[in-house]
Scaffold this active site. Sequence first.
Site, PDB file in Angstrom:
ATOM      1  N   ARG A   1       0.848  -1.203   0.000  1.00 18.69           N
ATOM      2  CA  ARG A   1       0.000   0.000   0.000  1.00 18.69           C
ATOM      3  C   ARG A   1       0.880   1.248   0.000  1.00 18.69           C
ATOM      4  NH1 ARG A   1      -2.569  -0.384   6.185  1.00 18.69           N
ATOM      5  NH2 ARG A   1      -0.573  -0.514   7.256  1.00 18.69           N
TER       6      ARG A   1
ATOM      7  N   ASN B   1      -5.613   6.784   4.479  1.00 18.02           N
ATOM      8  CA  ASN B   1      -5.277   6.025   5.683  1.00 18.02           C
ATOM      9  C   ASN B   1      -3.828   6.280   6.064  1.00 18.02           C
ATOM     10  OD1 ASN B   1      -6.160   3.751   7.601  1.00 18.02           O
ATOM     11  ND2 ASN B   1      -4.155   3.090   6.894  1.00 18.02           N
ATOM     12  N   GLU B   2      -3.617   6.847   7.234  1.00  9.65           N
ATOM     13  CA  GLU B   2      -2.270   7.039   7.785  1.00  9.65           C
ATOM     14  C   GLU B   2      -1.268   7.539   6.745  1.00  9.65           C
ATOM     15  OE1 GLU B   2      -1.006   3.480   9.812  1.00  9.65           O
ATOM     16  OE2 GLU B   2      -2.142   4.007  11.593  1.00  9.65           O
TER      17      GLU B   2
ATOM     18  N   GLU C   1      -8.102   3.680  15.471  1.00 10.35           N
ATOM     19  CA  GLU C   1      -7.673   2.284  15.556  1.00 10.35           C
ATOM     20  C   GLU C   1      -7.054   2.085  16.933  1.00 10.35           C
ATOM     21  OE1 GLU C   1      -5.050   1.200  12.343  1.00 10.35           O
ATOM     22  OE2 GLU C   1      -6.276   2.220  10.849  1.00 10.35           O
TER      23      GLU C   1
ATOM     24  N   GLU D   1      -1.577  -9.026   7.009  1.00 13.32           N
ATOM     25  CA  GLU D   1      -1.868  -8.867   8.439  1.00 13.32           C
ATOM     26  C   GLU D   1      -2.689 -10.035   8.984  1.00 13.32           C
ATOM     27  OE1 GLU D   1      -3.445  -4.904   8.941  1.00 13.32           O
ATOM     28  OE2 GLU D   1      -1.445  -4.033   8.700  1.00 13.32           O
ATOM     29  N   GLN D   2      -2.384 -11.249   8.494  1.00 20.06           N
ATOM     30  CA  GLN D   2      -3.200 -12.396   8.932  1.00 20.06           C
ATOM     31  C   GLN D   2      -2.961 -12.744  10.392  1.00 20.06           C
ATOM     32  OE1 GLN D   2      -1.063 -16.099   6.909  1.00 20.06           O
ATOM     33  NE2 GLN D   2      -1.780 -14.650   5.391  1.00 20.06           N
TER      34      GLN D   2
HETATM   35  C1  GAL Z   1      -2.323   0.799  11.008  1.00 23.52           C
HETATM   36  C2  GAL Z   1      -3.103   0.835   9.705  1.00 23.52           C
HETATM   37  C3  GAL Z   1      -4.067  -0.337   9.579  1.00 23.52           C
HETATM   38  C4  GAL Z   1      -3.375  -1.596   9.945  1.00 23.52           C
HETATM   39  C5  GAL Z   1      -2.889  -1.465  11.356  1.00 23.52           C
HETATM   40  C6  GAL Z   1      -2.237  -2.711  11.863  1.00 23.52           C
HETATM   41  O1  GAL Z   1      -1.104   1.443  10.858  1.00 23.52           O
HETATM   42  O2  GAL Z   1      -3.827   2.015   9.596  1.00 23.52           O
HETATM   43  O3  GAL Z   1      -4.513  -0.392   8.249  1.00 23.52           O
HETATM   44  O4  GAL Z   1      -2.363  -1.827   9.041  1.00 23.52           O
HETATM   45  O5  GAL Z   1      -1.940  -0.435  11.421  1.00 23.52           O
HETATM   46  O6  GAL Z   1      -1.036  -2.932  11.223  1.00 23.52           O
END
Ligand code: GAL
Length: 682
Positions: A120, A158-159, A316, A365-366
């Site tokens: 990404r 996103n971020e 998050e 991210e599994q």
């Molecule tokens: C954040 C991100 C999420 C996910 C999460 C866990 O940085 O916004 O999409 O990747 O970390 O890694």
Amino acid sequence: MAHPRSLSHTRPLSLSQFYFGVCYYPEHCRVDQWGNDATRMVAAGIDLARMAEFAWTLMEPIEGQYDFSLFDAAIAQLAEHGIDTMLCTPTATPPRWLTHRHPDMLREDSTGRMMSHGSRQHVSQMHKGFRSHSKRITRAMAQHFAGNPNVIGWQTDNEFNCHFSEDHSPPAQAQFIEWCRARFNNDIEALNTAWGASFWANTYGCFEELVTPRPEAPTHLNPAHVLDYHRFLSDAAVDFQREQVDILREVNPTWWITHNGTFDHIDFGGPFTEDLDFLSFDSYPMFKADPRERPAWDACRLDRTRGWSGNFLVAEQQSGAGGQTTYMHDSPAPGEVRPFALRAVARGADGLMHFRWRTCRFGAEQYWQGLIDHDDVGRRRYTEAVRLGQEFKRLGPALLGTHVQADVAIAGPDAAVQAAFEACHMGMPRPSWVAGDVHRVLFDRGIATGFVRPADDLSAVKLYVIPHWAAFDPAWVEPIREWVQAGGVLLIGAMSGTRDMNNNIVAATPPGVLSELAGVTVVDYTRVNEPQVRPMEIVIEGASKPVRGEHWCEQLEPLPGTEVLGHWKQQWFDGTAAITRRPVGQGAVIYAGAWLSPALCEALLPDLLNEAGVQPLVADLPPQVEAVQRVGDQGEILFLLNHGDVDVALASVPKGHDLLSDRPVGAGATLPALGVMALRLP
Ligand code: GAL
């Protein structure tokens, strides 16, 4: 929704309710699982789901052919259970058809390595073609969901800059040239002067000759060039985001808009956040692997986030172990996820969303644990969320409109000051790291602490610490002087005020614009590389033992009216002033000609807290208990968090009503291991 007040560490969120949410990916599971998901969310008190930040290709599988049916259905399913949705613009993961057709959109790092599809954030936000696709998908989504009453807010992208924060692609080069042209009014001589271009043939004949600075290519770069490049990166993020925000506001002005993340090279204390309704933060305490360090580290990051613009949404919140392909956190202990969330709330979150609802069985991210396990069972992490959901029903409404008390403030965060130091750090601990050390000393003592930028409201702050802000804007001096005159106690760390906002050393005697206020000049200085071999020690008046000078030592000359609080002991500094104090009006300015190491902070801060009249939030706080307080029109809410694995008795806790257990609490109350109280004080 109230119109957002200007950015300040005391600004609450502009929402009319406290949201408890989850990041939800309906595209990662079977449709027949959605109903059970919604039922379990309701049982946990969840009223908001965030969706779609990586789903561009699902919504536009073929260029120009939109299909929002999956999200229409998922939003409707949750809405039937009273759960609203926050959508995201999906620009962090453009579809493969886009980069396949336009490989020139890919981002490039400083080594010339071009990013690629498969993870990404691989596309350049500076690419004009990509910008028009970003606007197009934003408008298509906005128009499609405009009439959906269950879509209540948005996150941009996103971020931004989470994986790397630079861009050296051809579009970035071209935009940097235009940015510099605008900054210097098309006057290349003005740029040459501002950048000190006579050094190492940095002189440019015209703007077209400019390049982005590539670290170590081959060696040290001009700090002024690097600082302006970082300003450019921040402005580019503002421009990119603003295009999306303008479309969302035009299509439906009732939506609130936020962005998650406070990563490098974006100034979150300016237009970036002014364009939003509020900032969001992604809180992952398990990135600090040592559990003994974790609470203070986490608290510091949350306080820093609040320093940019005030209270925030946690978009998050870590809800289990995090794992991406090359690493994995320890699993939080049973009962540890709840205090993570409550710490975030205590320190400024006016709403919180768990990342993520369900652990995904595939992709990078599994092993990133959500509330629900791979086998679709909710175990201890889900149970903790259920408890939180019940607690937020009472706590949430009480928090709205409150802000976090800061009796002591540390200067920070400031994007330009940080970037300036980073561009010329000479191997020393950065001011932002030192700020963390200062924060730790205050955290351990249960002092109400915040990060506050010098241009922000200091009125309720009693002690202010400026840790080595080499680049210092002269416009900050007068308001700080007025605050000191009115009774504030100011501690300034070495090297502050020595560079201008172009990142060049000032011609005036150090500490430059701060010299008169501090009543001191710096007449000599040395870097300390081998303190064991070549020690430098400070003898502080009244202290039982000397403190080692670390990293950087300055020989001071007090101006008339300034007293000496400490002097150097070794070498040619022997006997000269190391720390001074100048009374100013009702307050005082303390200048430390030394790096604010943990040892020096431990030696200096207790006296300064006394002088400023700052008391811990709770007397006799047991060492493993953290204290933080929210204040508002209805009074105070005192949070106490026990980090330890044993229960503790709180000898002198004030009387109050615990909004978490819904019980009265008084002196002698027990705070269980990993327990939290949120006391509404009478
Ligand atoms: C954040 C991100 C999420 C996910 C999460 C866990 O940085 O916004 O999409 O990747 O970390 O890694």
